[in-house]
Design a protein around this motif. Sequence first.
Motif, PDB file in Angstrom:
ATOM      1  N   ASN A  48      18.398   1.712  14.930  1.00 24.92           N
ATOM      2  CA  ASN A  48      19.753   2.347  14.783  1.00 24.92           C
ATOM      3  C   ASN A  48      19.914   3.060  13.523  1.00 24.92           C
ATOM      4  OD1 ASN A  48      20.324   2.138  17.361  1.00 24.92           O
ATOM      5  ND2 ASN A  48      21.763   0.418  17.315  1.00 24.92           N
ATOM      6  N   GLN A  49      18.752   3.781  12.986  1.00 21.94           N
ATOM      7  CA  GLN A  49      19.040   4.237  11.504  1.00 21.94           C
ATOM      8  C   GLN A  49      18.839   3.231  10.329  1.00 21.94           C
ATOM      9  OE1 GLN A  49      22.129   7.105  11.569  1.00 21.94           O
ATOM     10  NE2 GLN A  49      21.195   8.410  13.134  1.00 21.94           N
ATOM     11  N   LYS A  50      18.658   1.998  10.545  1.00 21.55           N
ATOM     12  CA  LYS A  50      18.704   0.916   9.635  1.00 21.55           C
ATOM     13  C   LYS A  50      17.369   0.519   9.263  1.00 21.55           C
ATOM     14  CE  LYS A  50      23.671  -0.645  10.116  1.00 21.55           C
ATOM     15  NZ  LYS A  50      24.405  -1.719  10.346  1.00 21.55           N
ATOM     16  N   LEU A  51      16.834   0.387   8.127  1.00 22.61           N
ATOM     17  CA  LEU A  51      15.508  -0.138   7.885  1.00 22.61           C
ATOM     18  C   LEU A  51      15.375  -1.234   7.877  1.00 22.61           C
ATOM     19  CD1 LEU A  51      12.513   0.578   6.919  1.00 22.61           C
ATOM     20  CD2 LEU A  51      13.297   0.539   4.739  1.00 22.61           C
ATOM     21  N   LEU A  52      14.491  -1.847   8.769  1.00 24.63           N
ATOM     22  CA  LEU A  52      14.333  -3.146   9.174  1.00 24.63           C
ATOM     23  C   LEU A  52      12.933  -3.987   8.469  1.00 24.63           C
ATOM     24  CD1 LEU A  52      15.104  -3.838  12.975  1.00 24.63           C
ATOM     25  CD2 LEU A  52      16.793  -4.259  10.818  1.00 24.63           C
ATOM     26  N   THR A  53      12.081  -3.520   8.411  1.00 25.99           N
ATOM     27  CA  THR A  53      10.741  -3.826   7.892  1.00 25.99           C
ATOM     28  C   THR A  53      10.000  -2.898   7.472  1.00 25.99           C
ATOM     29  OG1 THR A  53       9.619  -3.878   9.866  1.00 25.99           O
ATOM     30  CG2 THR A  53      10.718  -5.760   9.475  1.00 25.99           C
ATOM     31  N   PHE A  54       9.373  -3.054   6.388  1.00 31.99           N
ATOM     32  CA  PHE A  54       8.542  -1.827   5.620  1.00 31.99           C
ATOM     33  C   PHE A  54       7.166  -2.675   5.188  1.00 31.99           C
ATOM     34  CE2 PHE A  54       7.430   0.297   1.526  1.00 31.99           C
ATOM     35  CZ  PHE A  54       7.199   1.359   2.028  1.00 31.99           C
ATOM     36  N   TYR A  55       6.087  -1.916   5.865  1.00 30.91           N
ATOM     37  CA  TYR A  55       4.701  -2.341   5.296  1.00 30.91           C
ATOM     38  C   TYR A  55       4.297  -1.299   4.164  1.00 30.91           C
ATOM     39  CZ  TYR A  55      -0.276  -3.220   5.344  1.00 30.91           C
ATOM     40  OH  TYR A  55      -1.587  -3.331   4.828  1.00 30.91           O
ATOM     41  N   ASP A  56       3.848  -1.831   3.217  1.00 26.17           N
ATOM     42  CA  ASP A  56       3.224  -1.004   2.013  1.00 26.17           C
ATOM     43  C   ASP A  56       1.745  -1.485   1.815  1.00 26.17           C
ATOM     44  OD1 ASP A  56       2.292   0.303  -0.483  1.00 26.17           O
ATOM     45  OD2 ASP A  56       4.363   0.130  -1.076  1.00 26.17           O
ATOM     46  N   SER A  57       0.720  -0.596   1.956  1.00 30.02           N
ATOM     47  CA  SER A  57      -0.744  -0.856   1.753  1.00 30.02           C
ATOM     48  C   SER A  57      -1.053  -1.314   0.535  1.00 30.02           C
ATOM     49  CB  SER A  57      -1.504   0.114   2.338  1.00 30.02           C
ATOM     50  OG  SER A  57      -1.293   1.370   1.341  1.00 30.02           O
ATOM     51  N   ARG A  58      -0.389  -0.948  -0.617  1.00 28.92           N
ATOM     52  CA  ARG A  58      -0.484  -1.400  -1.967  1.00 28.92           C
ATOM     53  C   ARG A  58      -0.308  -2.922  -2.173  1.00 28.92           C
ATOM     54  NH1 ARG A  58       3.086   3.263  -4.958  1.00 28.92           N
ATOM     55  NH2 ARG A  58       4.360   2.272  -3.103  1.00 28.92           N
ATOM     56  N   VAL A  59       0.764  -3.351  -1.336  1.00 30.34           N
ATOM     57  CA  VAL A  59       1.070  -4.641  -1.525  1.00 30.34           C
ATOM     58  C   VAL A  59       0.363  -5.664  -0.229  1.00 30.34           C
ATOM     59  CG1 VAL A  59       3.199  -6.301  -1.391  1.00 30.34           C
ATOM     60  CG2 VAL A  59       3.522  -4.143  -2.139  1.00 30.34           C
ATOM     61  N   GLY A  60       0.188  -4.935   0.719  1.00 34.07           N
ATOM     62  CA  GLY A  60      -0.719  -5.538   1.741  1.00 34.07           C
ATOM     63  C   GLY A  60       0.143  -6.497   2.579  1.00 34.07           C
ATOM     64  N   LYS A  61       1.644  -6.372   2.632  1.00 34.41           N
ATOM     65  CA  LYS A  61       2.254  -7.132   3.554  1.00 34.41           C
ATOM     66  C   LYS A  61       3.451  -6.549   3.850  1.00 34.41           C
ATOM     67  CE  LYS A  61       4.821  -9.979  -0.003  1.00 34.41           C
ATOM     68  NZ  LYS A  61       5.078 -11.068  -0.452  1.00 34.41           N
ATOM     69  N   TYR A  62       4.126  -6.838   4.832  1.00 29.67           N
ATOM     70  CA  TYR A  62       5.647  -6.361   5.214  1.00 29.67           C
ATOM     71  C   TYR A  62       6.911  -6.905   4.361  1.00 29.67           C
ATOM     72  CZ  TYR A  62       4.054  -4.132   9.609  1.00 29.67           C
ATOM     73  OH  TYR A  62       3.734  -3.494  10.646  1.00 29.67           O
ATOM     74  N   VAL A  63       7.687  -6.451   4.045  1.00 27.46           N
ATOM     75  CA  VAL A  63       9.116  -6.665   3.279  1.00 27.46           C
ATOM     76  C   VAL A  63      10.168  -6.405   4.524  1.00 27.46           C
ATOM     77  CG1 VAL A  63      10.585  -6.335   1.398  1.00 27.46           C
ATOM     78  CG2 VAL A  63       7.974  -6.128   1.241  1.00 27.46           C
TER      79      VAL A  63
END
Length: 255
Positions: A48-63
């Motif tokens: 619903n237009q709110k960011l829940l999780t974010f994966y970044d390949s530079r970090v290698g995990k979800y935030v």
Amino acid sequence: MAICFLHRLMAVVLCTSPAGGYVHQMMYDCEYGEDISDMLFMVKNVYNQKLLTFYDSRVGKYVGFGEFGMRNAAHYNSQRWKMEQRRIQVEILCRYNARLFIKSTLDRKVPPVVRVRQTEQVDYGERSVLECSARGFFPQEVRVSWLRDGVKVTTDVSSTEVMANGDWSFQLHSYLEFVPRRGERVTCRVEHSSLPRSMDVDWDTYLLDAKHMKMTVGITCFCIGFITAAGGAAYYRWKKMSDYSPSRLGPNSGL
């Protein structure tokens, strides 16, 4: 100047509930520059237009963001198969498509097809317009110029904008207003990154010269015919006068 490219894939799930429903979006982003070895792969889960999780390949995990997002991020990070999948997707999803994109766009070069023609058939000594058409080339950067007997023309020259054909190719038309002279060489020069050197296309004056050739041949044939007819008439008159000459009268002619 740094160049950055972004490829995005998005999956959207629409669900309904008594409260009016919700929208869950999963977006895959691939960001890279001229060197595709430095590839950034991101996965975003939006509710619903709110960011829940974010994966970044530079970090290698979800935030995660918010209580629900952090619980989901911890769950995703605990799944070895998902983490391995994300690591592999950098290669099979990002770099693979980046290579295809670069090959089909940045590295793609198609030479132009060039034609020079007279827009209206006029004679030597009369003001005329030549059109130089460059078609089907890629990329769109192109340079067109005119030369008369090897000297670049800087006046009475105009051109259209580079126009897209809709098939990953472009065209451009350049015009030269001038008074043609017999024996003069008029050249359209096209410069494009697909060409090892500039392409020079001369204006073909065959039609204009053929017109004068036909006229010359017609006048020559008329003169030859007139001379032949005049010679035949003179011979016929001489022959006729010879038939009545005194030298042809016999000894018993009664004189």
